[in-house]
Design a protein around this motif. Structure first.
Motif, PDB file in Angstrom:
ATOM      1  N   ARG A   1       0.809  -1.228   0.000  1.00  0.00           N
ATOM      2  CA  ARG A   1       0.000   0.000   0.000  1.00  0.00           C
ATOM      3  C   ARG A   1       0.837   1.271   0.000  1.00  0.00           C
ATOM      4  NH1 ARG A   1      -0.841  -2.353   5.146  1.00  0.00           N
ATOM      5  NH2 ARG A   1       0.072  -1.112   6.795  1.00  0.00           N
ATOM      6  N   LEU A   2       2.120   1.167   0.351  1.00  0.00           N
ATOM      7  CA  LEU A   2       2.995   2.331   0.401  1.00  0.00           C
ATOM      8  C   LEU A   2       3.347   2.792  -1.013  1.00  0.00           C
ATOM      9  CD1 LEU A   2       4.603   4.237   2.290  1.00  0.00           C
ATOM     10  CD2 LEU A   2       6.520   2.641   2.046  1.00  0.00           C
ATOM     11  N   LEU A   3       2.982   4.032  -1.353  1.00  0.00           N
ATOM     12  CA  LEU A   3       3.253   4.590  -2.686  1.00  0.00           C
ATOM     13  C   LEU A   3       4.336   5.660  -2.659  1.00  0.00           C
ATOM     14  CD1 LEU A   3      -0.412   5.053  -3.957  1.00  0.00           C
ATOM     15  CD2 LEU A   3       1.120   3.107  -4.306  1.00  0.00           C
ATOM     16  N   MET A   4       4.484   6.352  -1.520  1.00  0.00           N
ATOM     17  CA  MET A   4       5.487   7.403  -1.396  1.00  0.00           C
ATOM     18  C   MET A   4       6.163   7.242  -0.042  1.00  0.00           C
ATOM     19  SD  MET A   4       5.002  11.570  -1.183  1.00  0.00           S
ATOM     20  CE  MET A   4       4.673  11.879  -2.910  1.00  0.00           C
ATOM     21  N   ARG A   5       7.482   7.389  -0.064  1.00  0.00           N
ATOM     22  CA  ARG A   5       8.271   7.352   1.165  1.00  0.00           C
ATOM     23  C   ARG A   5       9.255   8.506   1.124  1.00  0.00           C
ATOM     24  NH1 ARG A   5      11.353   2.517   0.909  1.00  0.00           N
ATOM     25  NH2 ARG A   5       9.507   1.393   1.555  1.00  0.00           N
ATOM     26  N   GLU A   6       9.338   9.245   2.226  1.00  0.00           N
ATOM     27  CA  GLU A   6      10.259  10.386   2.352  1.00  0.00           C
ATOM     28  C   GLU A   6      10.085  11.369   1.191  1.00  0.00           C
ATOM     29  OE1 GLU A   6      14.202   8.817   2.934  1.00  0.00           O
ATOM     30  OE2 GLU A   6      13.584   7.724   4.735  1.00  0.00           O
ATOM     31  N   GLY A   7       8.829  11.572   0.773  1.00  0.00           N
ATOM     32  CA  GLY A   7       8.522  12.544  -0.266  1.00  0.00           C
ATOM     33  C   GLY A   7       8.794  12.105  -1.693  1.00  0.00           C
ATOM     34  N   ARG A   8       9.147  10.837  -1.880  1.00  0.00           N
ATOM     35  CA  ARG A   8       9.432  10.327  -3.228  1.00  0.00           C
ATOM     36  C   ARG A   8       8.489   9.192  -3.574  1.00  0.00           C
ATOM     37  NH1 ARG A   8      14.849  11.604  -5.127  1.00  0.00           N
ATOM     38  NH2 ARG A   8      15.904  12.794  -3.522  1.00  0.00           N
ATOM     39  N   TRP A   9       7.891   9.311  -4.760  1.00  0.00           N
ATOM     40  CA  TRP A   9       7.035   8.242  -5.237  1.00  0.00           C
ATOM     41  C   TRP A   9       7.882   7.004  -5.481  1.00  0.00           C
ATOM     42  CZ3 TRP A   9       1.968   8.736  -4.865  1.00  0.00           C
ATOM     43  CH2 TRP A   9       1.395  10.008  -4.903  1.00  0.00           C
TER      44      TRP A   9
END
Length: 151
Positions: free
Chosen positions: A141-149
């Motif tokens: 479900r995670l699509l973006m991490r630390e502001g990056r897609w």
């Protein structure tokens, strides 16, 4: 409940999430005071240049909570089609909006709060975006991490 349809790919979830952010107008916004008192309110929003733009009265707990913590959690959609965003939040005076943002907010929502001193905008820059429909979409479900897609 198990969804009989297969889980969407990350690319499809991202496209669907961006469509929802562009088209929807209501979001649930969660903030917390410096002493941890939570606040959850619905606000209208505009997806503007990769950020959420909302408006509230300057005196609300939502606006006050952003000053000490600088964070907010936002959920768009409903229980079986969620876009969940955590991000850096800031209060922006009406006259400090990026060019065109106030007009776009007004055009989408049919309301222009820029004429009164009691209103402020809240701008949330996502650092995490998740999207899912049913239990079969919980993994991935995670699509973006630390502001990056994620690709």
């Amino acid at each position: 409940m198990t969804n009989p349809e297969p889980a969407r790919s990350r690319a499809q979830r991202r496209a669907d999430a961006l469509d929802r952010l562009a088209g929807d107008r209501d979001a649930w916004v969660a903030t917390a005071s410096a002493d941890g008192m939570p606040t959850l309110v619905p606000l209208w929003f505009l997806w503007d240049r990769g950020r959420l733009l909302m408006c509230t009265r300057r005196s609300t707990p939502t606006a006050r909570n952003l000053t000490p913590r600088g964070e907010a959690v936002v959920t768009v959609g409903h229980a079986t089609d969620v876009v969940h965003i955590a991000g850096a939040a800031e209060v922006v005076a009406c006259d400090a909006l990026a060019p065109g943002s106030g007009d776009a907010f007004s055009a989408k929502l049919g309301w222009d709060p820029r004429g009164g001193a009691r209103w402020v905008f809240v701008r949330i820059t996502p650092h995490t975006v998740k999207a899912w429909r049913e239990g079969n979409e919980q993994p991935g479900r995670l699509l973006m991490r630390e502001g990056r897609w994620l690709d």
